[in-house]
Design a protein around this motif. Structure first.
Motif, PDB file in Angstrom:
ATOM      1  N   GLU A 157       0.950  -1.118   0.056  1.00 43.37           N
ATOM      2  CA  GLU A 157       0.097   0.027   0.072  1.00 43.37           C
ATOM      3  C   GLU A 157       0.673   1.145   0.028  1.00 43.37           C
ATOM      4  OE1 GLU A 157      -2.486  -0.250   3.361  1.00 43.37           O
ATOM      5  OE2 GLU A 157      -3.936  -1.939   2.543  1.00 43.37           O
ATOM      6  N   ASP A 158       1.831   1.302   0.928  1.00 43.13           N
ATOM      7  CA  ASP A 158       2.643   2.530   0.731  1.00 43.13           C
ATOM      8  C   ASP A 158       3.553   2.659  -0.417  1.00 43.13           C
ATOM      9  OD1 ASP A 158       1.942   2.616   3.380  1.00 43.13           O
ATOM     10  OD2 ASP A 158       3.876   1.855   4.387  1.00 43.13           O
ATOM     11  N   ALA A 159       3.949   1.388  -1.089  1.00 44.37           N
ATOM     12  CA  ALA A 159       4.675   1.589  -2.449  1.00 44.37           C
ATOM     13  C   ALA A 159       3.682   2.268  -3.667  1.00 44.37           C
ATOM     14  CB  ALA A 159       5.196   0.319  -2.524  1.00 44.37           C
ATOM     15  N   ALA A 160       2.480   1.662  -3.443  1.00 42.41           N
ATOM     16  CA  ALA A 160       1.189   2.197  -4.597  1.00 42.41           C
ATOM     17  C   ALA A 160       1.144   3.694  -4.278  1.00 42.41           C
ATOM     18  CB  ALA A 160       0.069   1.290  -4.385  1.00 42.41           C
ATOM     19  N   GLY A 179      -1.398  15.036   4.717  1.00 41.19           N
ATOM     20  CA  GLY A 179      -2.316  14.246   5.438  1.00 41.19           C
ATOM     21  C   GLY A 179      -1.997  12.574   5.200  1.00 41.19           C
ATOM     22  N   ARG A 180      -1.554  12.017   3.978  1.00 44.45           N
ATOM     23  CA  ARG A 180      -1.020  10.768   3.848  1.00 44.45           C
ATOM     24  C   ARG A 180      -0.003  10.383   4.563  1.00 44.45           C
ATOM     25  NH1 ARG A 180      -2.140   9.004  -2.397  1.00 44.45           N
ATOM     26  NH2 ARG A 180      -4.160   9.967  -2.748  1.00 44.45           N
ATOM     27  N   LEU A 181       0.854  11.255   4.832  1.00 47.50           N
ATOM     28  CA  LEU A 181       2.112  10.792   5.752  1.00 47.50           C
ATOM     29  C   LEU A 181       1.445  10.940   7.471  1.00 47.50           C
ATOM     30  CD1 LEU A 181       4.977  13.180   4.337  1.00 47.50           C
ATOM     31  CD2 LEU A 181       4.803  10.664   4.209  1.00 47.50           C
ATOM     32  N   ASP A 182       0.558  11.716   7.731  1.00 52.06           N
ATOM     33  CA  ASP A 182       0.251  11.783   8.967  1.00 52.06           C
ATOM     34  C   ASP A 182      -0.554  10.343   8.976  1.00 52.06           C
ATOM     35  OD1 ASP A 182       1.277  14.080   9.544  1.00 52.06           O
ATOM     36  OD2 ASP A 182      -0.623  15.269   9.233  1.00 52.06           O
ATOM     37  N   ALA A 183      -1.448   9.985   8.121  1.00 53.49           N
ATOM     38  CA  ALA A 183      -2.265   8.753   8.079  1.00 53.49           C
ATOM     39  C   ALA A 183      -1.274   7.342   8.218  1.00 53.49           C
ATOM     40  CB  ALA A 183      -3.126   8.427   6.874  1.00 53.49           C
ATOM     41  N   LEU A 184      -0.249   7.319   7.545  1.00 52.63           N
ATOM     42  CA  LEU A 184       0.805   6.418   7.637  1.00 52.63           C
ATOM     43  C   LEU A 184       1.430   6.387   9.004  1.00 52.63           C
ATOM     44  CD1 LEU A 184       2.713   6.718   4.365  1.00 52.63           C
ATOM     45  CD2 LEU A 184       1.553   4.783   5.030  1.00 52.63           C
ATOM     46  N   ALA A 185       1.829   7.448   9.577  1.00 49.18           N
ATOM     47  CA  ALA A 185       2.295   7.618  11.030  1.00 49.18           C
ATOM     48  C   ALA A 185       1.133   7.185  11.914  1.00 49.18           C
ATOM     49  CB  ALA A 185       2.694   8.949  11.372  1.00 49.18           C
ATOM     50  N   SER A 236      10.954   6.191  11.002  1.00 45.27           N
ATOM     51  CA  SER A 236      12.086   6.401  10.045  1.00 45.27           C
ATOM     52  C   SER A 236      11.354   6.566   8.720  1.00 45.27           C
ATOM     53  CB  SER A 236      13.248   5.676  10.341  1.00 45.27           C
ATOM     54  OG  SER A 236      12.970   4.471   9.983  1.00 45.27           O
ATOM     55  N   ALA A 237      10.891   5.659   8.090  1.00 44.14           N
ATOM     56  CA  ALA A 237      10.219   5.430   7.044  1.00 44.14           C
ATOM     57  C   ALA A 237       9.236   6.685   6.628  1.00 44.14           C
ATOM     58  CB  ALA A 237       9.434   4.147   6.745  1.00 44.14           C
ATOM     59  N   VAL A 238       8.408   7.192   7.328  1.00 42.00           N
ATOM     60  CA  VAL A 238       7.410   8.165   7.397  1.00 42.00           C
ATOM     61  C   VAL A 238       8.528   9.493   7.303  1.00 42.00           C
ATOM     62  CG1 VAL A 238       5.606   9.628   8.428  1.00 42.00           C
ATOM     63  CG2 VAL A 238       5.601   7.055   8.459  1.00 42.00           C
ATOM     64  N   ALA A 239       9.192   9.661   8.026  1.00 45.59           N
ATOM     65  CA  ALA A 239      10.323  10.849   8.005  1.00 45.59           C
ATOM     66  C   ALA A 239      10.969  10.509   6.546  1.00 45.59           C
ATOM     67  CB  ALA A 239      11.342  11.000   9.122  1.00 45.59           C
ATOM     68  N   MET A 259      11.109  13.470   0.936  1.00 46.51           N
ATOM     69  CA  MET A 259      11.181  13.321  -0.466  1.00 46.51           C
ATOM     70  C   MET A 259       9.941  14.145  -1.172  1.00 46.51           C
ATOM     71  SD  MET A 259      11.304   9.097  -0.443  1.00 46.51           S
ATOM     72  CE  MET A 259      10.502   8.716  -1.981  1.00 46.51           C
ATOM     73  N   ASN A 260      10.185  14.754  -2.421  1.00 40.87           N
ATOM     74  CA  ASN A 260       9.197  15.361  -3.049  1.00 40.87           C
ATOM     75  C   ASN A 260       8.464  14.427  -4.180  1.00 40.87           C
ATOM     76  OD1 ASN A 260      10.655  15.115  -5.478  1.00 40.87           O
ATOM     77  ND2 ASN A 260      11.525  17.349  -5.059  1.00 40.87           N
ATOM     78  N   PRO A 261       7.407  14.915  -4.731  1.00 42.12           N
ATOM     79  CA  PRO A 261       6.724  14.069  -5.633  1.00 42.12           C
ATOM     80  C   PRO A 261       7.447  13.614  -6.938  1.00 42.12           C
ATOM     81  CG  PRO A 261       5.156  15.790  -4.829  1.00 42.12           C
ATOM     82  CD  PRO A 261       6.611  16.132  -4.503  1.00 42.12           C
ATOM     83  N   ARG A 262       8.637  14.328  -7.183  1.00 38.65           N
ATOM     84  CA  ARG A 262       9.427  14.185  -8.063  1.00 38.65           C
ATOM     85  C   ARG A 262      10.674  13.235  -7.986  1.00 38.65           C
ATOM     86  NH1 ARG A 262       7.014  14.811 -13.069  1.00 38.65           N
ATOM     87  NH2 ARG A 262       5.863  16.978 -12.980  1.00 38.65           N
ATOM     88  N   GLY A 263      10.631  13.064  -6.582  1.00 39.91           N
ATOM     89  CA  GLY A 263      12.074  12.218  -6.295  1.00 39.91           C
ATOM     90  C   GLY A 263      12.562  12.395  -5.009  1.00 39.91           C
ATOM     91  N   VAL A 264      13.826  11.830  -4.756  1.00 38.21           N
ATOM     92  CA  VAL A 264      14.521  11.940  -3.449  1.00 38.21           C
ATOM     93  C   VAL A 264      15.118  13.230  -3.357  1.00 38.21           C
ATOM     94  CG1 VAL A 264      16.029  10.977  -1.716  1.00 38.21           C
ATOM     95  CG2 VAL A 264      14.262   9.471  -3.179  1.00 38.21           C
TER      96      VAL A 264
END
Length: 195
Positions: free
Chosen positions: A140-143, A161-167, A174-177, A182-187
């Motif tokens: 789900e996180d990868a998708a 909001g999605r990052l907060d939902a993941l947390a 550390s994965a959420v951080a 990362m920005n939508p275009r890459g790291v």
């Protein structure tokens, strides 16, 4: 089962044997014992497929082995003399079969115990409930990361909001951080975590 039939034929005299002919009992015991020896040799050669099968095999082997050893000891102490009129010559071959079967059953129990006590393989290859949940969350996180990284329409608020939902779901902080860096275009300056 055939070993139990073979051993039970030599058990103490009682009502259950009242209708059996004395000549028939050693014959039945010998035939059942021969079939049991073949099955026991096959079971001794084959390895239990998993720990659960080994646990069941060990339990059954110990129970059957104890029963057969008790019958064998009883018959060796009492001999052929009981109410059924056995002769020592008639009981000899079938008691020998039971005597050979007891060490085979013991070998099966020992082999199953070794397999049962073997350490469990790493959880990466197992299909346990915990690993299925973890793998589902990772997918789900990868998708989400794949859809968020390829579109220009992802707003900063939606992303936060999605990052907060993941947390909130209990994802690794550390994965959420790292995902937040990362920005939508890459790291952006994030090093790959060490494994």
């Amino acid at each position: 089962m055939t070993l139990l039939v073979s051993a039970a034929m030599h058990g103490p005299a009682g009502r259950k044997y009242a209708l059996l002919e004395p000549g028939l009992v050693p014959t039945v015991a010998l035939v059942a014992g021969a079939i049991a020896l073949l099955a026991l040799l096959l079971a001794l050669v084959l390895r239990p497929p998993d720990r659960e099968s080994a646990r069941i095999g060990e339990t059954v082997s110990v129970l059957v082995g104890v029963f057969c050893a008790a019958i064998l000891v009883h018959r060796l102490l009492v001999g052929a003399n009981d109410d059924r009129g056995y002769t020592p010559g008639a009981l000899g071959p079938s008691l020998t079969t039971t005597g050979v079967a007891v060490p085979l059953v013991s070998g099966i129990a020992i082999r199953a115990d070794i397999v049962r006590r073997r350490p469990v393989a790493s959880a990466a290859g197992r299909d346990s409930t915990g690993s299925r949940v973890t793998m589902r969350r990772l997918r789900e996180d990868a998708a989400w990361a794949a859809t968020a990284a390829g579109t220009d329409e992802v707003s900063a608020r939606d992303r936060a909001g999605r990052l907060d939902a993941l947390a909130a779901r209990g994802s690794d902080p550390s994965a959420v951080a790292q995902a937040g860096a990362m920005n939508p275009r890459g790291v952006v300056g994030v090093a790959r975590p060490r494994r």
